[in-house]
Design a protein around this motif. Structure first.
Motif, PDB file in Angstrom:
ATOM      1  N   LEU A 247     108.797 -31.812 -20.323  1.00  0.00           N
ATOM      2  CA  LEU A 247     109.227 -31.154 -21.559  1.00  0.00           C
ATOM      3  C   LEU A 247     109.457 -32.174 -22.664  1.00  0.00           C
ATOM      4  N   ASP A 251     107.380 -31.670 -26.157  1.00  0.00           N
ATOM      5  CA  ASP A 251     108.126 -30.855 -27.130  1.00  0.00           C
ATOM      6  C   ASP A 251     108.852 -31.756 -28.121  1.00  0.00           C
ATOM      7  N   GLU A 253     111.175 -31.053 -30.076  1.00  0.00           N
ATOM      8  CA  GLU A 253     112.604 -30.785 -30.186  1.00  0.00           C
ATOM      9  C   GLU A 253     113.418 -31.566 -29.155  1.00  0.00           C
ATOM     10  N   SER A 278     114.263 -24.887 -26.803  1.00  0.00           N
ATOM     11  CA  SER A 278     113.122 -25.379 -26.036  1.00  0.00           C
ATOM     12  C   SER A 278     113.441 -25.462 -24.550  1.00  0.00           C
TER      13      SER A 278
END
Length: 334
Positions: A247, A251, A253, A278
């Motif tokens: 992640l 991502d 974020e 997220s």
């Protein structure tokens, strides 16, 4: 807008080469609990003692109810009660004797018995000062600061040295005092105390105001990211780490993933303000059900760090500032 009950502008105070207060400004509205927060040595006590007319400023102006306390300190003594850092009374004086003695300094004092009841001191009215606990001494010092029926009470490091339960009991008493209509200036180096009690506050560091506002405004105004701590069941920890690492790579974020010190099952996920948005879908997509997810609460310590670039650490007392711990109420001075 009504005139502030207390107004400090560009206050400066030095002791020889030591600058205790460099450029402090703030205004206090009637009826609020206003905090002066900062590490020991920041200039807090010097600020309020100058405000009370106990010290002479080297620059700036200080007004209480529109009166310049530097020029005419006697004009505000009946409206200003002061509890300094340490209560110092004769060991053999009783609680009741102390209150009645101090009541004699004022033309229109409060009822000593009512103060004893309000501050839960009635059972100790005949106890000598030397026999009081730390919390009882602090409650007595509050009573002595209020005996003159002041409009404003300065409470300086009120809960230093108290155990957690006594500290929380004292906080309740401060709120009770404010409910009677007294404006309170609370000087403290305890972050939790300021967050709990203060309507508004200034944070002082090295003699300067570095932040001002309500506790929530200051915390909400922090820029930067957020941290979310995820706790997995032991059998899911390794898979959780792998999924969260993926992640973080994909991502924007999510900025980082790291184990929590001292825990084998918790992982801290840092990122933007939207990191939680997220994280939760990613856990659901991986069919990972954590035992716990919590956001790390931001505090006034984070505000201090953001404004000064260093952690909040208590230090020494106001360096260079002579102290007079025998004076508990301003009105007691002749």
């Amino acid at each position: 807008m009504a005139e502030p009950i207390v107004e400090v502008r560009n206050l400066r105070k030095t002791y020889g080469p030591k600058v205790a207060v460099d450029d402090v400004s703030f205004a206090v509205e009637r009826g609020e609990i206003f905090g002066i927060l900062g590490p020991n040595g920041a200039g807090k006590t010097t600020t309020v003692e100058t405000l009370a007319g106990l010290r002479q400023a080297d620059g700036g102006t200080v007004r209480v109810r529109g009166v310049d306390t530097q020029r005419d300190p006697a004009a505000v003594r009946d409206v200003l009660g002061v509890q300094l850092q340490e209560a110092a009374l004769h060991d053999k004086i009783t609680v009741s004797e102390a209150l009645n003695l101090f009541a004699g300094f004022y033309a229109d004092p409060a009822d000593p018995d009512e103060l004893l009841a309000m501050l839960d001191l009635t059972p100790h009215a005949d106890r000598r000062f030397a026999k009081l606990s730390g919390g009882q001494k602090q409650r007595l010092s509050i009573a002595l600061a209020l005996i003159g029926n002041p409009e404003i009470a300065i409470l300086d490091e009120l809960t230093t040295g108290l155990d957690p339960q006594a500290r929380r009991t004292t906080w309740e008493l401060v709120e009770r005092v404010r409910a009677t209509g007294v404006t309170i200036l609370l000087v403290t180096h305890f972050m939790e105390e300021a967050e709990r009690l203060c309507d508004r506050l200034v944070i002082i560091d090295a003699g300067n105001v570095v932040a001002e506002g309500t506790p929530q405004e200051l915390i909400d105004g922090l820029e930067g990211g957020r941290t979310v701590v995820v706790r997995f069941a032991p059998q899911d920890v390794e898979r959780g780490r792998r999924e969260l690492a993926v992640l973080a790579d994909r991502d924007a974020e999510v900025e980082g993933v790291a184990p929590v010190d001292g825990s084998d099952t918790e992982i801290a996920v840092t990122g933007t303000r939207r990191v939680l948005f997220s994280l939760v879908p990613a856990l659901a997509a991986a069919d990972l059900v954590p035992d716990d997810v919590r956001t790390v609460t931001r505090s006034l310590e984070d505000v201090f760090l953001a404004h000064t670039g260093r952690a909040y650490l208590p230090g020494a007392d106001d360096a260079g500032a002579p102290t007079d711990t025998t004076l508990i109420t301003e009105g007691a001075r002749s």
